[in-house]
Design a protein around this motif. Sequence first.
Motif, short mmCIF file in Angstrom:
data_model
loop_
_atom_site.label_atom_id
_atom_site.label_comp_id
_atom_site.label_asym_id
_atom_site.label_seq_id
_atom_site.Cartn_x
_atom_site.Cartn_y
_atom_site.Cartn_z
N ALA A 1 47.10 -57.84 -11.19
CA ALA A 1 46.37 -57.88 -9.91
C ALA A 1 46.77 -56.69 -9.04
O ALA A 1 45.91 -56.06 -8.40
CB ALA A 1 46.66 -59.19 -9.19
N ARG B 1 47.91 -53.85 -10.18
CA ARG B 1 47.36 -52.66 -10.84
C ARG B 1 45.88 -52.46 -10.50
O ARG B 1 45.44 -51.35 -10.21
CB ARG B 1 47.52 -52.81 -12.36
CG ARG B 1 46.94 -51.67 -13.18
CD ARG B 1 46.79 -52.07 -14.64
NE ARG B 1 45.82 -53.14 -14.79
CZ ARG B 1 45.60 -53.80 -15.93
NH1 ARG B 1 46.32 -53.52 -17.01
NH2 ARG B 1 44.68 -54.75 -16.00
N ASP B 2 45.13 -53.56 -10.51
CA ASP B 2 43.69 -53.45 -10.31
C ASP B 2 43.30 -53.21 -8.85
O ASP B 2 42.30 -52.54 -8.58
CB ASP B 2 43.00 -54.72 -10.83
CG ASP B 2 43.15 -54.88 -12.33
OD1 ASP B 2 43.40 -53.86 -13.01
OD2 ASP B 2 43.06 -56.02 -12.82
N ASN B 3 44.10 -53.76 -7.91
CA ASN B 3 43.76 -53.58 -6.50
C ASN B 3 45.02 -53.79 -5.65
O ASN B 3 45.34 -54.92 -5.28
CB ASN B 3 42.66 -54.56 -6.08
CG ASN B 3 42.04 -54.17 -4.75
OD1 ASN B 3 42.71 -53.66 -3.86
ND2 ASN B 3 40.75 -54.43 -4.60
N GLU B 4 45.70 -52.70 -5.36
CA GLU B 4 46.95 -52.79 -4.60
C GLU B 4 46.72 -53.32 -3.18
O GLU B 4 47.53 -54.08 -2.66
CB GLU B 4 47.63 -51.42 -4.53
CG GLU B 4 48.26 -50.97 -5.83
CD GLU B 4 49.06 -49.69 -5.64
OE1 GLU B 4 49.37 -49.35 -4.48
OE2 GLU B 4 49.35 -49.02 -6.64
N ILE B 5 45.61 -52.92 -2.59
CA ILE B 5 45.34 -53.32 -1.21
C ILE B 5 45.15 -54.83 -1.12
O ILE B 5 45.71 -55.50 -0.23
CB ILE B 5 44.10 -52.58 -0.66
CG1 ILE B 5 44.38 -51.06 -0.64
CG2 ILE B 5 43.73 -53.08 0.72
CD1 ILE B 5 43.17 -50.22 -0.26
N ALA B 6 44.36 -55.37 -2.06
CA ALA B 6 44.13 -56.82 -2.06
C ALA B 6 45.42 -57.59 -2.34
O ALA B 6 45.71 -58.61 -1.70
CB ALA B 6 43.07 -57.17 -3.10
N ALA B 7 46.23 -57.07 -3.28
CA ALA B 7 47.50 -57.74 -3.61
C ALA B 7 48.44 -57.72 -2.41
O ALA B 7 49.12 -58.71 -2.12
CB ALA B 7 48.15 -57.06 -4.81
N ASN B 8 48.47 -56.60 -1.71
CA ASN B 8 49.31 -56.48 -0.52
C ASN B 8 48.84 -57.44 0.58
O ASN B 8 49.65 -58.05 1.29
CB ASN B 8 49.30 -55.04 -0.02
CG ASN B 8 50.41 -54.77 0.97
OD1 ASN B 8 51.55 -55.16 0.76
ND2 ASN B 8 50.07 -54.11 2.07
#
Length: 443
Positions: A296, A298-305
Motif C-alpha cells: 500500500a 509502495r502504490d500510494n505513499e500519500i494515501a498510506a500516510n
Amino acid sequence: MISLFILVGFVQGWSVSLVILNMCIVSAIMTMGVNISWGYAGVINFGVMGFLAMGGLAAVLVSYPPITEAWKAGGTGIGISFVLLIILITAVVYINKIVKKKTNRYIINALIIFFGTLIIRHFYLNATASIEDVNPAIEGFLGGLGLPIIFSWIVGGFFAAGVAFVIGKVALGLRSDYLAIVTLGISEIVVSVLKHEEWLSRGVKNVIGLKRPVPYEINLQNTDWFINLITYLNTSKLNDIIDVSQRQKVLNKLIIDGSSIFVKLSYAFLFLIVMFIIFYFANKAQLSPWGRMMRAIRDNEIAANAMGKDVVKQHLIIFVIGAAIVGVAGAMLVTLDGLFTPSSYRPLRFTFIIWIMVIVGGSGNNLGAIYGGFVIWFAWIEAAPITTFIINQLTAGLDPTNTLRLHLLDSVPYFRYLLMGLILLLILRYRPKGIIPEKIRHS
C-alpha cells in the motif's frame, strides 16, 4: 534451467555446471534482497555492492584466526580510538539535547568534533601503522575470531543491516532518484574504506586461505569412504579395464574429478538451504498484514500516510531487511571463493547486474527474483563460450590469422554486455513486469 545445467554438464563438464549453479544460487539470494526493498515497498537500493562487501568483511573477521603480533602492536590503540569515538558521538548527541540555542549548539559541537578528531587520529594512526608493519607481505592486519566461516553468514547480515540503518536514517527522506545516487555513492565509500584500511581487511593485498564449511578435495582423495564410494559408482567402468596399472590410473582420475564435484555439491546443498529459508520467510512476510501495508505504501505513499502509517519508518525497516539479505549473500560469496578481494567489488557486477536480475525475473515476486538470478547469471557466464563457438563457426572458412576473425575473438568478453542490454530491452518491451510478474492479490 535444469535442462541447461544438464547440457553444460555434458558439454563443458559437471564441475563447470556446478560452479555456475552455486553462483546462480548466491545471485538469487542477492536478488531477493533487492526485490524485498524495491518490489515490496518501492525503495530503490543501488548500494548492493557496499552491502555485499560488508558481508565479505564479516567472513574475514569471523573465520580468519587472530594475529597475535598485530594485536600486541596496535590492538590497544585501536581499542582506545573506538572508545573515544563512542564518547565523541555521545557528547554530540548530549549537546544537541541540552543546548537549545542553535548557534551555541553548533559552536560547541564543532569544537568537540575538531579536538576529538585530533585526539582520535593520534591513537588511530599510530596503531594502524604499527599493525600494518607486522609481516606486511602475508599479514599486516588484526585477523579475525577463528570461528567456522558459516557463522559469518549471519554476522554479514548484521553488518550490512547496520550500514543500511545509518544510510537509511540519512537518506530515506530523499526522492527516489536522489536516493539511488546516495546509496550508490555510499557503497563506493564502503568499498574504498575496505581497500585502504589494511589493518582491518588487508586492503588490496587481499585475504586468502579462508576456511571452508565443506571438505577439501585433497582430504577426500585420501579418505577410504570416499575412495570406496567412487569405486562403487564406477564398478562397471573399472571392471572393463583388464590392466591393473591402467585401472588404477583411471580410478585416480575419477577420484580427483569426483572430489571436485562432491565439494561443489556440498556448497550447493548449503546454499540451497539458505535460499529456501529466505524464500519461505520472504513469502510469509509478503502475504502478512505487514506485507500488504508495504505494498500500500509502495502504490500510494500519500494515501498510506493519510491512514496514519509512518512511511519513512517502514521504508527504513524494509531497506534494512533487504540489505541484511544482501549481506548474507556477500558472506556466502566469499565463503565460496575462499578469499576476500575488496578491489573486485564493482558497480557493474555487484549492482547493475543484480538489478537486471530483479527486472527480468519480476519485481515484487520472490520466485521471479530467484528465476531472474539464475537466468541472468547463467547468460552472463555462458555468453563468452557460446559467442566463441558461433564466431568460430561463422569464420570457419577464413584464415586463422584473418584480421576480422581475430578482432571478433578479441571482442568476445564484450558480447556479454551486448547480451545483457538485449535481454533487458526485450524484457522491458514484451514483459515489462518480468518473466514471473507479481501476483495481484485482492484481500
